[in-house]
Design a protein around this motif. Structure first.
Motif: not given
Length: 123
Positions: A32-35, A112-123
């Motif tokens: 997936t294209l995510a940080l 910063l990445l821990k404060r704003f994590p990437q959403i890799t899955h949807y509910v």
């Protein structure tokens, strides 16, 4: 002698024109294209050494006096004062500031990445 007449689709196929009429291939990334949630720990650029002249004067004094501390007390005190001043300056530098190249250190990026994590899955 005239060239044989081929159907139009054969001439397009041979010349490669059929490729232009197709849509470009779809790109499917393997992941997936995510940080990522963290970056590799990179060593900060090392700063230049401090108090080199004071240390060399102190060592020259030790060598002249057979490594006896008593005659070299002034040089030793000067060296320790320089080290304390350099440590104080290093501590006063703000960690939030950018490096000389304009990049954040890897520790700050990870925070910063821990404060704003990437959403890799949807509910």
């Amino acid at each position: 002698m005239a060239a044989p007449a081929y159907p139009a689709w054969v001439t397009r196929w041979v010349s490669g024109q059929w490729r232009n009429k197709k849509r470009p291939p779809t790109l499917r990334p393997p992941r997936t294209l995510a940080l990522a949630d963290k970056v590799a720990n990179r060593r900060e650029q090392s700063t230049e050494a401090t108090c080199i002249t004071e240390m060399s004067v102190m060592m020259a004094c030790w060598k002249q006096n057979d490594f006896n501390d008593a005659p070299c007390a002034e040089e030793i005190r000067t060296f320790y004062d320089c080290v304390a001043k350099a440590e104080k300056e290093r501590r006063n530098q703000n960690e939030d500031t950018l490096s000389s190249r304009g990049n954040l250190p890897s520790s700050k990026v990870n925070k910063l990445l821990k404060r704003f994590p990437q959403i890799t899955h949807y509910v």
